[in-house]
Scaffold this motif. Sequence first.
Motif, PDB file in Angstrom:
ATOM      1  N   THR A 284      48.601  40.699 -31.601  1.00 16.79           N
ATOM      2  CA  THR A 284      48.555  39.844 -32.782  1.00 16.79           C
ATOM      3  C   THR A 284      47.572  40.428 -33.792  1.00 16.79           C
ATOM      4  O   THR A 284      46.469  40.828 -33.417  1.00 16.79           O
ATOM      5  N   CYS A 294      45.593  39.554 -43.099  1.00 14.03           N
ATOM      6  CA  CYS A 294      45.421  40.446 -41.963  1.00 14.03           C
ATOM      7  C   CYS A 294      44.578  41.640 -42.401  1.00 14.03           C
ATOM      8  O   CYS A 294      45.055  42.487 -43.183  1.00 14.03           O
ATOM      9  N   ILE A 301      49.536  36.149 -42.331  1.00 15.84           N
ATOM     10  CA  ILE A 301      50.239  35.625 -41.158  1.00 15.84           C
ATOM     11  C   ILE A 301      49.949  34.137 -41.023  1.00 15.84           C
ATOM     12  O   ILE A 301      48.809  33.693 -41.200  1.00 15.84           O
ATOM     13  N   ASN A 306      50.704  33.484 -35.426  1.00 12.31           N
ATOM     14  CA  ASN A 306      49.346  33.959 -35.160  1.00 12.31           C
ATOM     15  C   ASN A 306      48.718  33.283 -33.945  1.00 12.31           C
ATOM     16  O   ASN A 306      47.631  33.662 -33.506  1.00 12.31           O
ATOM     17  N   HIS A 308      47.051  30.768 -33.469  1.00 15.69           N
ATOM     18  CA  HIS A 308      45.685  30.261 -33.646  1.00 15.69           C
ATOM     19  C   HIS A 308      45.637  28.758 -33.394  1.00 15.69           C
ATOM     20  O   HIS A 308      44.898  28.290 -32.521  1.00 15.69           O
TER      21      HIS A 308
END
Length: 476
Positions: A284, A294, A301, A306, A308
């Motif tokens: 990633t 990024c 992203i 991602n 997250h």
Amino acid sequence: MNTDTHRADVAVIGAGTAGLAAERHARREGARTLLIDPDFAGTTCATVGCMPSKLLIAAAEAADGARRAVEFGVHAAPHVNGRDVMQRVRRLRDDFVRGVLEDITALPEGTCIRASARFEAPGVLALDNGERVEARSVVIATGASPALPAPYEAVAQNVLTNATVFGLDVLPETLGVIGAGPLGLEMAQAMHRLGVRVELFDAGDRLAGLPAESSAALFDILTQSFSIHLNCKPDPAPHPEGVALRWRDGEARFDRILMGAGRPPNLKSLALENAGLDLDDHGTPHFDPTTMQCGDAPVFIAGDANHHRPLLHEASQEGTIAGRNAAAFPDLRSTARKVPLSIAFTQPAAAVIGTIPEEDDSGHVTGVVDFADQGRAVVMGQAHGVARLHARASDGKLIGASLCAPGGEHLAHLLAWLIQGEATASEALELPFYHPTLEEGLKTALREVCAQCGLERPWQRDDDPRPGSGRGRPDK
């Protein structure tokens, strides 16, 4: 082969929640946009995520309500018609999907390109239809997909995922669920309430990402109804009547297995190495969550891609941030992220909000309310669960919470708003609480925080005497 080249200010790869938000906000900033997707089938939320799962949960709650009605002197017995249940799920799911598709159709002509994309360079994409895209900035919003672990490949024909479970015509008689995250827990409880024999397995020791105490409380409640095996990684094997699962102290046969663990980002086919991006150990890109950029590349992203915060409301905000910054590149704006909020729509609902401090962190205090004796919970026949509120010891400022409690999805929102508003426990107690409500139960935890922080106690200044927390009395 077609070798047309499309040019745009911002190219967005993926037409899910994050991608649609990115395209929309980039266009609002005046950018010429392209939206690239191989299917344009609708968002994960509408097609195989949030909405169909809640439709199944709603059916399960109706069945459970009828089954528990005798507690209130109302005698009823549910008859679950699995075919009718699944037909309603798909009918209303398709209505939600139709709305998304109408929004896509309404995009400006020439915006959508039906294709898969991979990077040739940071701003250059090769499409699988032979065309190319050149863009000043690119937003990656390719989402995530269910993964099938290698041990389950031999029984794949009997394995369901969130992408296939809602396509069932009828309910299975037995179901093994792998993964005790929100999806696994929600589907396990819903299927159990609809009459399916369910057992759930997880290699970890927590439910729904909850801290230990809240996870233990939810475990105690749910296992009164169906089996949950933690710290357990069962071995699957083909069986003439489905799938056999074997684990350290047991084995069972199931008609189907629901894979509720692991949805890796859809990144492998993008050839990210050609985009000049630094990648982590999982492949990633490293990115800034306040800009979604990024590294220093003209690449952003957003959303599940991602990994997250893989939640719809986070995908929407991330798409918004990414789209705006992709349009403005290189003039980026940092955006403060909302307080983290995740909810598992079990009954009782479970949630994690904000920051959960370490157990040995002396800089924070914790207030607790047990709903086993909370007035409104008793009235509802749902007297179980707990909420734990965390605050800074120095001033009582609320920073996080975890809970599994009746009305938990609503309590979680109230707590998220308090935490994002940087309220102290004392300030929260100054707000109106109606009696008798589940929200009133939070006063117990808030007052515990105040006592530990040495804050002035509102009940000592108001006409409201300090009441107890027992049944039939306002919560202290």
